[in-house]
Write an enzyme that holds these catalytic residues in place. Structure first.
Site, PDB file in Angstrom:
ATOM      1  N   LYS A  61       0.812  -1.225   0.000  1.00  0.00           N
ATOM      2  CA  LYS A  61       0.000   0.000   0.000  1.00  0.00           C
ATOM      3  C   LYS A  61       0.843   1.273   0.000  1.00  0.00           C
ATOM      4  CE  LYS A  61      -4.120  -1.989   2.088  1.00  0.00           C
ATOM      5  NZ  LYS A  61      -5.209  -1.852   3.031  1.00  0.00           N
ATOM      6  N   GLY A  63      -2.338  -1.188  18.214  1.00  0.00           N
ATOM      7  CA  GLY A  63      -1.625  -1.402  16.957  1.00  0.00           C
ATOM      8  C   GLY A  63      -1.229  -0.092  16.307  1.00  0.00           C
ATOM      9  N   ALA A  64      -0.188  -0.156  15.489  1.00  0.00           N
ATOM     10  CA  ALA A  64       0.231   1.032  14.733  1.00  0.00           C
ATOM     11  C   ALA A  64       0.811   0.564  13.405  1.00  0.00           C
ATOM     12  CB  ALA A  64       1.255   1.846  15.536  1.00  0.00           C
ATOM     13  N   GLY A 103     -14.531  -6.846  11.122  1.00  0.00           N
ATOM     14  CA  GLY A 103     -14.038  -6.036  10.014  1.00  0.00           C
ATOM     15  C   GLY A 103     -14.806  -6.177   8.706  1.00  0.00           C
TER      16      GLY A 103
HETATM   17  P1  ATR Z   1       2.066  -3.383   8.596  1.00  0.00           P
HETATM   18  O1  ATR Z   1       0.570  -3.232   8.588  1.00  0.00           O
HETATM   19  O2  ATR Z   1       2.774  -2.096   8.823  1.00  0.00           O
HETATM   20  O3  ATR Z   1       2.580  -4.177   7.428  1.00  0.00           O
HETATM   21  P2  ATR Z   1       1.877  -5.666  10.257  1.00  0.00           P
HETATM   22  O4  ATR Z   1       3.000  -6.650  10.213  1.00  0.00           O
HETATM   23  O5  ATR Z   1       0.646  -5.981   9.506  1.00  0.00           O
HETATM   24  O6  ATR Z   1       2.429  -4.233   9.883  1.00  0.00           O
HETATM   25  O7  ATR Z   1       1.504  -5.482  11.801  1.00  0.00           O
HETATM   26  C1  ATR Z   1       0.367  -4.804  12.149  1.00  0.00           C
HETATM   27  C2  ATR Z   1       0.348  -4.526  13.632  1.00  0.00           C
HETATM   28  O8  ATR Z   1       0.253  -5.735  14.389  1.00  0.00           O
HETATM   29  C3  ATR Z   1       1.553  -3.774  14.165  1.00  0.00           C
HETATM   30  O9  ATR Z   1       1.051  -2.778  14.999  1.00  0.00           O
HETATM   31  C4  ATR Z   1       2.298  -4.847  14.952  1.00  0.00           C
HETATM   32  O10 ATR Z   1       3.069  -4.361  16.027  1.00  0.00           O
HETATM   33  P3  ATR Z   1       4.598  -3.931  15.814  1.00  0.00           P
HETATM   34  O11 ATR Z   1       4.553  -2.593  15.156  1.00  0.00           O
HETATM   35  O12 ATR Z   1       5.163  -3.864  17.171  1.00  0.00           O
HETATM   36  O13 ATR Z   1       5.218  -4.992  14.969  1.00  0.00           O
HETATM   37  C5  ATR Z   1       1.161  -5.636  15.486  1.00  0.00           C
HETATM   38  N1  ATR Z   1       1.524  -6.978  15.940  1.00  0.00           N
HETATM   39  C6  ATR Z   1       1.887  -8.024  15.191  1.00  0.00           C
HETATM   40  N2  ATR Z   1       2.107  -9.107  15.975  1.00  0.00           N
HETATM   41  C7  ATR Z   1       1.903  -8.705  17.259  1.00  0.00           C
HETATM   42  C8  ATR Z   1       1.969  -9.369  18.543  1.00  0.00           C
HETATM   43  N3  ATR Z   1       2.277 -10.664  18.644  1.00  0.00           N
HETATM   44  N4  ATR Z   1       1.678  -8.660  19.646  1.00  0.00           N
HETATM   45  C9  ATR Z   1       1.338  -7.356  19.554  1.00  0.00           C
HETATM   46  N5  ATR Z   1       1.247  -6.670  18.375  1.00  0.00           N
HETATM   47  C10 ATR Z   1       1.530  -7.345  17.245  1.00  0.00           C
END
Ligand code: ATR
Length: 279
Positions: free
Chosen positions: A66, A126-127, A247
């Site tokens: 994205k 989440g972020a 969702g």
């Molecule tokens: P993106 O959307 O940027 O590709 P993603 O891998 O899809 O990232 O992860 C989405 C969210 O899930 C992130 O906020 C991630 O936290 P981090 O920024 O610390 O990686 C969160 N996330 C993934 N696994 C997690 C876990 N086991 N516990 C807590 N948060 C988790």
């Protein structure tokens, strides 16, 4: 023939082809078809070139492209620019335009909320990539106080900084902690829950419509962006007597607005449509 595509990696589980092909048929758009394609980053330029040379008529973009796809677009709509995230691509006057319909899609998740829900504090977990669309959607909805928590704190801080002009009420919280106040709305935007057994390491036991410890005594609203099954996050919240929203509405919403960009038609989301994407 007008061909549409969703690109991503992984892509096997995407329900976008099923949904868009259903709408093409329903709205009598003959010779329209929609497929999914798993790509790697090096394929991005070639796929966009297919749109340039009219082999394709529109593209949806999902994880993890994205952001990466933005540099291949000639123009971005305001939301895509603002959120630095493109999930829909069209072509107009020979220009490739990147759009973001996730933010509006997320607002569809909130469609049954009331005026008074705007005053409820929101706890966002989440972020990741989709969280900016959620924060933008909450801003559009009219939420005021947001608490934001992420395992990697710096990503939460970045988002807070990014939104400071729009939303000056974002407060970051260390992962594993909860806001001092009990929030009216809790949203999981993390990927925890994608696998059925996944469980967040935060418990919300004091958040419950039927829980005596909950002094407010009323139901909270729990939202999870995952749509293909009921996550433990929602299951537990529901057991405690809270309202839950998954969702599906966001998925249908982002698709509906993408469809509108390509065809000028705004498809109706009815029970049959929801059934189509419910497994
Ligand atoms: P993106 O959307 O940027 O590709 P993603 O891998 O899809 O990232 O992860 C989405 C969210 O899930 C992130 O906020 C991630 O936290 P981090 O920024 O610390 O990686 C969160 N996330 C993934 N696994 C997690 C876990 N086991 N516990 C807590 N948060 C988790």
């Amino acid at each position: 023939m007008k061909r549409f595509l969703v690109i991503g990696n992984p892509i096997e589980h995407s329900l976008s082809p099923k949904l868009h092909n259903y709408w093409f048929k329903k709205y009598n758009l003959k010779n329209y078809s929609y497929e999914k394609r798993k790509i790697t980053e090096k394929d991005l330029k070639d796929v966009i070139d297919e749109l340039r040379n009219n082999s394709l008529s529109g593209i949806n973009v999902t994880v993890p492209f994205k952001k990466k796809v933005m540099s291949f677009c000639d123009r971005l709509d305001k939301t895509a620019e603002d959120l630095q995230s493109v999930n829909t691509i069209s072509k107009k006057d020979n220009k490739i335009i990147g759009w973001n319909t996730d933010s509006l899609g997320f607002q569809d998740c909130l469609k049954n909320l009331t005026e008074s829900d705007k005053n409820k504090s929101v706890f966002v977990l989440g972020a990741g990539g989709v969280t900016a669309s959620v924060l933008d959607g909450l801003w559009g909805f009219g939420s005021k106080q947001i608490y934001l928590s992420n395992r990697s704190m710096e990503k939460a801080e970045e988002l807070k900084k990014h939104f400071k002009e729009k939303f000056n009420k974002i407060q970051t919280i260390d992962w594993g902690k909860k806001p001092a106040e009990i929030c009216g709305i809790v949203i999981n935007t993390t990927s925890v829950g994608l696998q059925k057994d996944d469980k967040l390491d935060i418990n919300f036991n004091e958040y419950g419509g039927t829980n005596a410890n909950n002094l407010a005594g009323n139901k909270k609203i729990f939202i999870d962006l995952i749509y293909n099954h009921k996550t433990n996050f929602l299951r537990d919240a529901e057991k405690r007597g809270n309202l839950i929203i998954d969702g599906k509405d966001m998925f249908l919403g982002q698709a509906k607005y993408a469809f509108n960009i390509w065809t000028n038609l705004l498809p109706k989301v009815d029970q049959e449509t929801i059934k189509l994407i419910t497994r």
